[in-house]
Design a protein around this motif. Structure first.
Motif, PDB file in Angstrom:
ATOM      1  N   TYR A  78      37.772  -0.065  -1.039  1.00  0.00           N
ATOM      2  CA  TYR A  78      38.642   0.887  -0.630  1.00  0.00           C
ATOM      3  C   TYR A  78      39.724   1.264  -1.663  1.00  0.00           C
ATOM      4  O   TYR A  78      40.017   2.550  -1.630  1.00  0.00           O
ATOM      5  N   GLY A 100      33.404  -0.075   2.422  1.00  0.00           N
ATOM      6  CA  GLY A 100      34.707   0.293   1.622  1.00  0.00           C
ATOM      7  C   GLY A 100      35.171   1.701   1.727  1.00  0.00           C
ATOM      8  O   GLY A 100      36.003   2.174   2.077  1.00  0.00           O
ATOM      9  N   ASP A 101      34.005   2.461   1.387  1.00  0.00           N
ATOM     10  CA  ASP A 101      34.183   3.870   1.127  1.00  0.00           C
ATOM     11  C   ASP A 101      34.492   4.748   2.297  1.00  0.00           C
ATOM     12  O   ASP A 101      35.451   5.489   2.635  1.00  0.00           O
ATOM     13  N   SER A 103      37.937   3.744  -4.235  1.00  0.00           N
ATOM     14  CA  SER A 103      37.503   4.926  -3.701  1.00  0.00           C
ATOM     15  C   SER A 103      39.079   5.729  -3.462  1.00  0.00           C
ATOM     16  O   SER A 103      38.731   6.996  -3.874  1.00  0.00           O
ATOM     17  N   THR A 104      39.890   5.352  -3.082  1.00  0.00           N
ATOM     18  CA  THR A 104      41.052   6.055  -2.775  1.00  0.00           C
ATOM     19  C   THR A 104      41.734   6.543  -4.115  1.00  0.00           C
ATOM     20  O   THR A 104      42.085   7.614  -4.428  1.00  0.00           O
ATOM     21  N   LEU A 115      35.661   3.229   4.880  1.00  0.00           N
ATOM     22  CA  LEU A 115      37.071   2.652   5.558  1.00  0.00           C
ATOM     23  C   LEU A 115      38.013   3.570   4.874  1.00  0.00           C
ATOM     24  O   LEU A 115      38.867   4.214   5.678  1.00  0.00           O
ATOM     25  N   ALA A 116      37.875   3.910   3.535  1.00  0.00           N
ATOM     26  CA  ALA A 116      39.017   4.631   2.847  1.00  0.00           C
ATOM     27  C   ALA A 116      38.970   6.196   3.506  1.00  0.00           C
ATOM     28  O   ALA A 116      39.882   6.749   3.770  1.00  0.00           O
TER      29      ALA A 116
END
Length: 255
Positions: free
Chosen positions: A236, A66-67, A239-240, A69-70
């Motif tokens: 994601y 997820g991170d 993280s964002t 990807l972010a």
């Protein structure tokens, strides 16, 4: 803010062989066309250790996904913004021999940020999900042989509590975790005021349908794994949201 992650499988206790009346639900049709349910037996205490560890490291791995990807999406957006700025500057400075393309550098991957998210998912998010879903299954069991309408209230309660309790807890703890490890613990109250609710709203838009499918269709032993896979999106979002405030402040200082 999954987010886990955000986590089950092999070591998690198998479904009970009986007609259990508690736990997750399987659907089966009857000749009359009615939908019936069959519950799964709750996990036994003897196998909790391996199950918790499995939940932890699976959720940690998905947190990494997820991170990354972010950060990839952020990098691509920065590249496009840099190219657009360069084109605009080149149009204004056709007579200049120097290219301004280097004025908007693309940020590199922040491996420490990824490690923070992975550690949070391993230490807290994965194990928390394991106990949370088991507790919901025990508190709001579905009845074997009942119709969809009869089992609707437990489903509604599970989805509601997932968003009203687990979501805010994850956002609050993840923001605290990230800001403490980056030496900005004093900014935590302001961070919560500015970014917590927007992150929750984004999470609700995704998690309400995802959690509905989880509690209605996924067996108890697979619920943590299913929600962890879904939590790639939630990771994601977290993280964002966690990085957004610090990035915005950094840009503001540069200006």
């Amino acid at each position: 803010m999954r987010f886990q992650a955000l986590s089950s499988g092999g070591a998690i206790p198998p479904r009970g062989s009986g007609d259990g009346k508690r736990g997750a639900t399987d659907f089966s049709g009857s000749r009359s066309g009615a939908v019936t349910f069959k519950g799964a037996a709750p996990p036994s205490g003897a196998s909790q250790g391996p199950a918790i560890f499995k939940a932890a490291y699976t959720c940690a791995g998905l947190g990494v996904v997820g991170d990354v990807l972010a950060q990839t999406i952020t990098r691509n957006a920065a590249k496009k913004a840099g190219l657009a700025k360069s084109s605009a500057d080149n149009a204004k400075k056709k007579s200049s021999a120097k290219s301004p393309a280097g004025d908007s550098p693309v940020p590199g991957y922040d491996l420490v940020r990824t490690a923070r998210q992975m550690a949070y998912n391993f230490v807290f998010y994965g194990p928390a999900q394991h106990f949370w879903y088991a507790a919901l299954a025990a508190k709001f069991p579905t009845a074997a042989g009942a119709t969809l309408a009869a089992n609707l209230p437990p489903f509604v309660w599970k989805v509601f509590l997932n968003q009203a309790v687990l979501g805010p807890v994850v956002v609050a703890t993840f923001f605290g975790w990230s800001m403490t490890l980056t030496g900005r613990a004093d900014e935590y109250p302001a961070k919560m005021r500015s970014d917590a609710f927007p992150a929750l709203k984004r999470g609700w838009a995704f998690w309400v349908p995802a959690a509905s499918v989880n509690f209605a269709l996924v067996p108890l032993k697979a619920q943590v794994l299913y929600m962890s896979c879904c939590s790639i999106v939630w990771n994601y979002i977290l993280s964002t949201a966690a990085a957004g405030g610090s990035q915005g402040k950094a840009e503001g200082k540069k200006k």
